[in-house]
Design a protein around this motif. Sequence first.
Motif, short mmCIF file in Angstrom:
data_model
loop_
_atom_site.label_atom_id
_atom_site.label_comp_id
_atom_site.label_asym_id
_atom_site.label_seq_id
_atom_site.Cartn_x
_atom_site.Cartn_y
_atom_site.Cartn_z
N LYS A 171 0.84 -1.21 0.00
CA LYS A 171 0.00 0.00 0.00
C LYS A 171 0.87 1.26 0.00
O LYS A 171 0.57 2.22 -0.69
CB LYS A 171 -0.92 -0.01 1.23
CG LYS A 171 -1.65 1.31 1.50
CD LYS A 171 -3.15 1.08 1.55
CE LYS A 171 -3.95 2.30 1.97
NZ LYS A 171 -3.67 3.52 1.26
N GLY B 207 1.70 3.31 -6.45
CA GLY B 207 1.11 4.60 -6.82
C GLY B 207 1.77 5.22 -8.03
O GLY B 207 2.92 4.90 -8.37
N ASP C 291 -1.98 5.40 -13.35
CA ASP C 291 -2.74 6.33 -12.53
C ASP C 291 -4.07 5.71 -12.11
O ASP C 291 -5.12 6.00 -12.67
CB ASP C 291 -2.97 7.64 -13.31
CG ASP C 291 -3.47 8.75 -12.40
OD1 ASP C 291 -3.58 8.51 -11.18
OD2 ASP C 291 -3.73 9.85 -12.92
N PRO D 295 -6.25 4.45 -8.39
CA PRO D 295 -6.18 4.57 -6.94
C PRO D 295 -5.54 3.33 -6.32
O PRO D 295 -5.69 2.22 -6.85
CB PRO D 295 -7.65 4.70 -6.52
CG PRO D 295 -8.47 4.44 -7.72
CD PRO D 295 -7.60 4.51 -8.93
N PRO E 83 -5.71 0.73 -3.54
CA PRO E 83 -6.69 0.30 -2.53
C PRO E 83 -6.01 0.01 -1.18
O PRO E 83 -4.79 -0.15 -1.11
CB PRO E 83 -7.26 -1.00 -3.11
CG PRO E 83 -6.55 -1.28 -4.38
CD PRO E 83 -5.43 -0.31 -4.53
#
Lengths: 95, 493
Positions: free
Chosen positions: B233, B237, B247, B249, B251
């Motif tokens: 996480k 990105g 690009d 999101p 999660p």
Amino acid sequence: MSVDLATVKRVARLSRIAVTDEEAGRMMGELNGILGFVEQLSEVNVSGVEPMTSVTPITMRRRADAVTDGDKAAAVVANAPATDQNFFLVPKVVE
Amino acid sequence: MTDLTSLTIAAARDKLKSREISALDLTESYLKAIEAANGALNAYVAVTPEKALAMAKASDARLAEGKGGALEGIPLGVKDLFATEGVHTQACSHILDGFKPNYESTVTDKLWAEGAVMLGKLNMDEFAMGSSNESSYYGPAVNPWKAEGSDEKLVPGGSSGGSAAAVAAHLCAGATATDTGGSIRQPAAFTGTVGIKPTYGRCSRFGIVAYASSLDQAGPIARDVRDAAILLKSMAGVDKRDTTSVDLPVPDYEAALGQSLKGMKIGIPKEYRLDGMSEEIETLWAQGVEWLKDAGAEVVEISLPHTKYALPAYYIVAPAEASSNLARYDGVRYGLRVEGRDIADMYEKTRAAGFGKEVQRRIMIGTYVLSAGYYDAYYLKAQKVRTLIKRDFEDAFHAGVDAILAPITPSSAFAIGDKELAADPVKMYLQDVFTITLNMAGLPGISVPAGLDRKGLPLGLQLIGKPFEEETLFKTAHVMEKAAGTFSPKAWW
């Protein structure tokens, strides 16, 4: 396809890697082993198949054509083995 | 007091937040463990105690104010492939001697921004080329696992061997790694750890020393599935400095853990059942099927007909890209330089002295397959085969398969200096036969420890997912982990 000693030396020259005759001989065996292994691709029928250029269907992002970085000459040459006044030094290339 | 290094990232995170432990104590425990073990395991090629202690103190200050990021105070190791500002970054190659970049890779930058603490740089195969960590200029990292009743030193796998060894031996809470053909998943399998190679484009490649740019992808190696989810996480990105980063999101992967597998369809690719495959791997694979069925998933046989061509196609595409990427090491801009009688002689001597045998071999292959007259026969052909490999997966996913279960390695960890593997490069390449297909297709894959073989060594299973559906992999891997348990080596170091 396989490579002979002369081809190994030519490829080493193109790769800019110095090899002795003995090393070239060893490499010839290894390279032929690998080329023999990849030879199995000849079994695959690829007629009409597009070559892959990107694994993800992305479109290139654009940005304004403007200077976004720079003025870092000292940082750019900081790791170089030989420099002079923020220039890289190399052996003489023109007489 | 329990040894702080025994805490998972999730456990340490909670104890740090509640101020039950301090980041400084946690970091000091790891530094002590590294000092005691690294002589035997050779997992770290550079330890950064001063930086680690300073970062830990800053974390404590933030935590005291009730602030702090997702990884505040968590000590991590970093594969030597990631640029770390002012710190040893040499891809474990002689040719990058003394290189200390004045910039930070995006992935590590993101980890530090979340409060993680850097312990040092981890051993790896030179330029990530290898499956045993034996091509490192710094010598092989050693697997913390040994076969029962044997004192033989085993490889931790490669190329991210130092990352896997350090995580398994508790010399860091988690580690960064990269995977071009299996370099996260195979070492994870050899050390009883969890490793995920995310979808190509999920993590930025900016500041990661390039090997094969169309295949390279960063990911974590961790002690369990939850820790891997936490790390990914923070690593993932979009990044404007890597145009191939996607690009989308990111999660909350941790939130996927514990979700039900009911209604999921798991594919079992029949082409992965190789002739002469070890019975143990086959039994383990069948066990994995049972675990997923028990959890409510439907299991179906699928066909990925071009599987056997992934490895030969890889050994054209990856060396071709490597020969181009590694052209920059010329004795001029950084690292090693060996003087010669003219500039070409200087280049040739520098590269002959600076690159190890395996790297030279791949540069040579790459140069040959890209050279005039051979481009169409090799490179173009391989890129077409790659399209077919990807199509196989797409067909399976279109038919309703959510994830694919497969073995990771043909065997458990082998001995350092294994003569048969050392004598024949192609034999070593075959180590990656199960892992390489999904790099060619850009898909995500996770390696989960699934059991021990009869020698008492860890074996793993692999789940392969749809593009950008890492959450599915985490939730499925979590179910398998609960069924299989977790595995730790007995400390001998």
